[in-house]
Design a protein around this motif. Sequence first.
Motif, mmCIF file in Angstrom:
data_model
loop_
_atom_site.group_PDB
_atom_site.id
_atom_site.type_symbol
_atom_site.label_atom_id
_atom_site.label_comp_id
_atom_site.label_asym_id
_atom_site.label_seq_id
_atom_site.Cartn_x
_atom_site.Cartn_y
_atom_site.Cartn_z
ATOM 1 N N LEU A 28 42.491 35.233 37.133
ATOM 2 C CA LEU A 28 43.136 36.185 38.039
ATOM 3 C C LEU A 28 43.472 37.494 37.326
ATOM 4 C CD1 LEU A 28 45.476 33.717 39.956
ATOM 5 C CD2 LEU A 28 43.664 35.082 40.986
ATOM 6 N N GLN A 29 43.847 37.393 36.048
ATOM 7 C CA GLN A 29 44.107 38.620 35.282
ATOM 8 C C GLN A 29 42.847 39.483 35.192
ATOM 9 O OE1 GLN A 29 45.848 36.900 31.633
ATOM 10 N NE2 GLN A 29 47.674 38.135 32.070
ATOM 11 N N LYS A 30 41.682 38.824 34.985
ATOM 12 C CA LYS A 30 40.421 39.580 34.925
ATOM 13 C C LYS A 30 40.105 40.217 36.280
ATOM 14 C CE LYS A 30 38.338 36.623 31.370
ATOM 15 N NZ LYS A 30 37.233 35.671 31.058
ATOM 16 N N LEU A 44 38.239 41.575 46.997
ATOM 17 C CA LEU A 44 38.674 40.785 48.133
ATOM 18 C C LEU A 44 37.892 39.475 48.236
ATOM 19 C CD1 LEU A 44 40.733 40.980 50.395
ATOM 20 C CD2 LEU A 44 38.969 41.991 51.852
ATOM 21 N N PHE A 45 36.572 39.537 47.958
ATOM 22 C CA PHE A 45 35.744 38.329 48.023
ATOM 23 C C PHE A 45 36.199 37.313 46.973
ATOM 24 C CE2 PHE A 45 32.090 35.928 46.432
ATOM 25 C CZ PHE A 45 31.663 35.291 47.601
ATOM 26 N N LYS A 46 36.357 37.745 45.737
ATOM 27 C CA LYS A 46 36.747 36.840 44.659
ATOM 28 C C LYS A 46 38.171 36.318 44.866
ATOM 29 C CE LYS A 46 33.738 38.700 41.040
ATOM 30 N NZ LYS A 46 33.131 37.417 40.625
ATOM 31 N N LEU A 47 39.049 37.181 45.401
ATOM 32 C CA LEU A 47 40.428 36.772 45.637
ATOM 33 C C LEU A 47 40.482 35.621 46.644
ATOM 34 C CD1 LEU A 47 43.351 37.563 44.854
ATOM 35 C CD2 LEU A 47 43.391 39.024 46.869
ATOM 36 N N ASN A 48 39.737 35.743 47.742
ATOM 37 C CA ASN A 48 39.712 34.682 48.740
ATOM 38 C C ASN A 48 39.028 33.422 48.215
ATOM 39 O OD1 ASN A 48 41.051 36.198 50.723
ATOM 40 N ND2 ASN A 48 39.158 37.176 51.383
ATOM 41 N N ALA A 49 38.017 33.614 47.351
ATOM 42 C CA ALA A 49 37.306 32.460 46.800
ATOM 43 C C ALA A 49 38.199 31.635 45.873
ATOM 44 C CB ALA A 49 36.063 32.937 46.056
ATOM 45 N N GLU A 55 45.911 27.030 45.212
ATOM 46 C CA GLU A 55 46.739 26.095 45.972
ATOM 47 C C GLU A 55 46.671 24.692 45.395
ATOM 48 O OE1 GLU A 55 45.168 26.591 49.868
ATOM 49 O OE2 GLU A 55 46.396 28.372 50.332
ATOM 50 N N ALA A 56 45.461 24.297 44.924
ATOM 51 C CA ALA A 56 45.313 22.962 44.345
ATOM 52 C C ALA A 56 46.060 22.846 43.024
ATOM 53 C CB ALA A 56 43.827 22.647 44.142
ATOM 54 N N THR A 63 50.376 31.004 41.200
ATOM 55 C CA THR A 63 50.487 31.437 42.594
ATOM 56 C C THR A 63 51.024 32.866 42.683
ATOM 57 O OG1 THR A 63 50.940 29.155 43.252
ATOM 58 C CG2 THR A 63 51.493 30.883 44.834
ATOM 59 N N LEU A 64 52.033 33.172 41.846
ATOM 60 C CA LEU A 64 52.569 34.534 41.807
ATOM 61 C C LEU A 64 51.494 35.533 41.398
ATOM 62 C CD1 LEU A 64 56.154 34.427 40.244
ATOM 63 C CD2 LEU A 64 55.493 35.431 42.417
ATOM 64 N N MET A 65 50.669 35.153 40.426
ATOM 65 C CA MET A 65 49.623 36.056 39.950
ATOM 66 C C MET A 65 48.617 36.338 41.061
ATOM 67 S SD MET A 65 48.786 37.903 37.460
ATOM 68 C CE MET A 65 47.413 38.758 36.694
ATOM 69 N N TRP A 66 48.253 35.312 41.840
ATOM 70 C CA TRP A 66 47.302 35.509 42.944
ATOM 71 C C TRP A 66 47.886 36.494 43.967
ATOM 72 C CZ3 TRP A 66 46.969 35.230 48.161
ATOM 73 C CH2 TRP A 66 45.692 35.201 48.730
ATOM 74 N N GLU A 67 49.141 36.273 44.321
ATOM 75 C CA GLU A 67 49.782 37.160 45.300
ATOM 76 C C GLU A 67 49.950 38.571 44.745
ATOM 77 O OE1 GLU A 67 53.236 34.767 45.789
ATOM 78 O OE2 GLU A 67 52.513 33.840 47.635
#
Length: 622
Positions: A28-30, A44-49, A55-56, A63-67
Amino acid sequence: MLSAVDLLFAEKKSYPKYKDHTPLFKELQKLRSYCIKLDSDSCLFKLNALKPAVEAENIPTTTLMWEAVEAEYYFHMDEFQKSLDLLFPLYEKAKEQDDNFHIIRFAMYIGDCYRYMDNQYLALKYYNESMEQQQEPYSKIYFMVGDRIASLYLYIAEYEPSIELYERLMEEVKDYDDTMSLRNMTNNLSRAYSLKGDYEKGLELALLTKELTYSSSKARPMLKRFSDLLLAVSYRENKRYQEAIDLLEVILSDKKLNAYTETPYFAYFQLMDCYQQLGQKEKAKKYYKIGREYADAREAAGKGLENSYELLCDYHKSNGNYKAALDAHKKYLEYQLELETGEKVRQTLMLRNEFEVKLKQSEINELAQKNKANDLSIRQRNILISSLICLFLLASLIMYLIFKQRNLRVDTEHQLLEQKLLRSQMNPHFIFNTVSVIQSLILANENKRAAKYLTKFSRLMRVILENSAEKFVSLRSELDAIEDYVDLQLIRFNEAFEFELQLDPSIDTEDILVPPMLIQPFVENAIEHGIRKVQNGKVVVRIFEQEGYLYCEVDDNGIGLHASQSLHMTKKKSLSTQITKERLSHFGRETGLPVQLEINDNQLRGEAGTSVSIRLPYKSTV
């Protein structure tokens, strides 16, 4: 022999490392780099992927990093409010989880959003919160936030605190192998010194910026060109015109600059000024035409040219084209007014002008309807008489419109002076400092003092806005505004000076009418430029009436006029004194009576400070 860059990083250190994170966290940092490069589709594509994997894994920091990446995506898409809507819950969640890593970053990101939304006060608030949360004093993020705070001060023209912070950060970052951070600091520090008027120091730092940029493997070619442009501007400011010309021609030979709207025509106008200063008017004219064509082709004539209006004004003036010079100067003043006048004030002025235009249009329509009715009535009597009357009415209407046009021009000049006056009174730096002092009182639980000075501040803002719309106000209202202003300055400077108002007891301040905000600019100059740097400073305002004229005198025991001008010599000139002179001249033409303004340096006669004396006719309510 070691270069300046080698000497700066003689003892290289590494930044402290944060704790290890999971591979998904690092992925996620990358992903953040896609947002920074504005590769929105890939981001956006990679974020949704990655969302199912996040979540798993179900780890709070991941989770914070994703958001956070989602919020940063919207930030780089210029959807700042949407980014803030995501960042505030994340910021609170990070504080609940005692996640210092994200607390620091979310506070910084919130500050970035507010800064781009032009709310500098809230931007600084969250930058400071980010800085206060940092446990490691010399981390990468520490220098990032420090650079943001210093650049914010530079943006609002607070050059001294910006320079002080940049120089402290530079001393600290020298211990680390971070050429690009140091390069960004020297770049902004160079402009701060130049805007302050220290062009030699600005050039010294511009040379260092170029050396740092070219020595870094991380510097992209376009960043190198921007460093060259900074150096070329510094050469021009130091009157080293040929060196500036040589460097500007190299910059303009780089075709990749065409992708950037402002850089090429800005460089062309720099070349224009260099050749104009060297007396080569044909070449100056050539680059003026190229710059204008380049700007117009990219629809930049009304957006972005503001950083060249001063050069264009000087160019037209030196060629005797005073109309074009005046137009460029007006556009520069309009741009400054747009930058420094608050949004609510601008909206108020726009609404007021819109109302006046509608009112005038309604009057014209009503007059036209009356003329039409009269014309129909006269035609029924006699065709010849009707024709003559129509001609007379037409001539009257033309004379009326000419008269109205002349009055409208006078009103426009008056409104322009009002706007200039409002700009000089609604000083954003004074407002920012006053609000900061009130905030500090609140934080120190001195709520009564805070409430007292907030009341004075609100009353002063109201009086300034109300009085700016009037041609005349009572002398009592003018003196109340001055006393409120001085009270706010006294708390700002910790009661470091004295203020005395000497009013002739025979004067009825409610009866005498004067132009609004006429004395306050000189009181402000006495405080800001006269007694600010002396001990036991004192400002005295004397008001008395003599031989049918009102006399207003402002004396201080500061450093004196010439010393103040030398100390505060900057590229950006103060307009308050010039605006007051224009208003007095306008007032004298309206009344037909002589108006006098004298500003004297007391040190020329062996005394301290500066004396200002105003003599003007006044109106009475009786």
